[in-house]
Write a protein that holds these residues in place. Structure first.
Motif, short mmCIF file in Angstrom:
data_model
loop_
_atom_site.label_atom_id
_atom_site.label_comp_id
_atom_site.label_asym_id
_atom_site.label_seq_id
_atom_site.Cartn_x
_atom_site.Cartn_y
_atom_site.Cartn_z
N GLN A 1 1.52 -4.27 2.62
CA GLN A 1 2.74 -4.79 2.01
C GLN A 1 2.77 -4.50 0.51
OE1 GLN A 1 5.42 -6.12 3.65
NE2 GLN A 1 6.37 -5.89 1.65
N ARG A 2 1.63 -4.65 -0.13
CA ARG A 2 1.56 -4.35 -1.57
C ARG A 2 1.85 -2.87 -1.82
NH1 ARG A 2 -3.73 -7.91 -3.10
NH2 ARG A 2 -2.68 -9.92 -3.19
N ASP B 1 5.51 -2.33 -1.35
CA ASP B 1 6.26 -2.86 -2.49
C ASP B 1 6.17 -1.93 -3.69
OD1 ASP B 1 6.91 -5.03 -0.91
OD2 ASP B 1 5.48 -6.41 -1.89
N VAL B 2 4.97 -1.39 -3.93
CA VAL B 2 4.77 -0.47 -5.05
C VAL B 2 5.62 0.79 -4.84
CG1 VAL B 2 3.09 1.09 -6.13
CG2 VAL B 2 2.51 -1.31 -5.75
N LEU C 1 -1.62 -7.44 4.06
CA LEU C 1 -1.32 -7.73 2.67
C LEU C 1 -1.43 -6.47 1.81
CD1 LEU C 1 -0.64 -10.01 0.68
CD2 LEU C 1 -3.09 -10.35 0.38
N VAL C 2 -2.48 -5.69 2.04
CA VAL C 2 -2.65 -4.43 1.31
C VAL C 2 -1.50 -3.49 1.62
CG1 VAL C 2 -4.08 -2.35 1.13
CG2 VAL C 2 -5.15 -4.61 1.07
#
Length: 196
Positions: A81-82, A85-86, A78-79
């Protein structure tokens, strides 16, 4: 003895999982929390304090440790992916900024524009152009309209070449340019007082 001979033995499975989890582990800085180390230490403590002749404790600890690793893996994914995305959003923003700036440089080239128009282009219109690219893309009708608006704005204050029809063309075009600019700034919620 079974522990060494059988790959499926609960103790061996637990040790294998602990060893695999520890590969690539590095000690955290002083005062920084280290969930993996804490979990391994709690497993060792439970073995030392609770072990009797039954291997059921190892089965329970293995299940608990696998659950811990699964949660940790999902958290890391999740980290990651974030962060991805950023980075992608930052790259899209940079591409939009570059394309908008390139367009404004193109429409201003060879023209002498008043400072007020330069300010409008560099502040408000630049933001609108970026917004259009991010929202609609560079192949959209809205982007082509935004390009025409920028070109017409530059032309309206420095109409080159000047011909006999330039004055009448300006009189016809200026109300549409002003309306187009006002609508563009409303689209991006630009300060209404600044817009006026």
């Amino acid at each position: 003895k079974n522990f060494f001979n059988r790959g499926g033995h609960p103790v061996r499975k637990l040790l294998n999982e602990l060893a695999l989890a520890a590969i690539g582990w590095t000690e955290k800085k002083s005062g920084q929390r280290d969930p993996l180390r804490e979990k391994i230490e709690s497993i060792v403590e439970r073995v030392l304090n609770e072990y009797n002749d039954s291997v059921d404790l190892f089965t329970e600890l293995l299940t608990d440790f696998e659950h811990f690793l699964d949660l940790d893996r999902r958290r890391r994914e999740l980290v990651e992916q974030r962060l991805k995305d950023v980075e992608e959003a930052r790259a899209r923003q940079q591409r939009a900024s570059d394309a908008a700036q390139s367009l404004l440089d193109e429409v201003r080239e060879g023209r002498t524009l008043p400072q007020a128009v330069v300010w409008i282009m560099d502040e408000a219109l630049l933001k609108y152009l970026q917004w259009v690219i991010l929202r609609e893309g560079e192949d959209s009708d809205q982007w082509h309209k935004a390009r025409r608006l920028a070109a017409n704005l530059a032309w309206s204050v420095d109409p080159e070449p000047v011909t006999e029809d330039t004055r009448s063309e300006l009189l016809k075009a200026i109300p549409g340019i002003v309306d187009g600019l006002r609508m563009a700034l409303q689209e991006i919620s630009w300060d209404p007082f600044a817009t006026d």
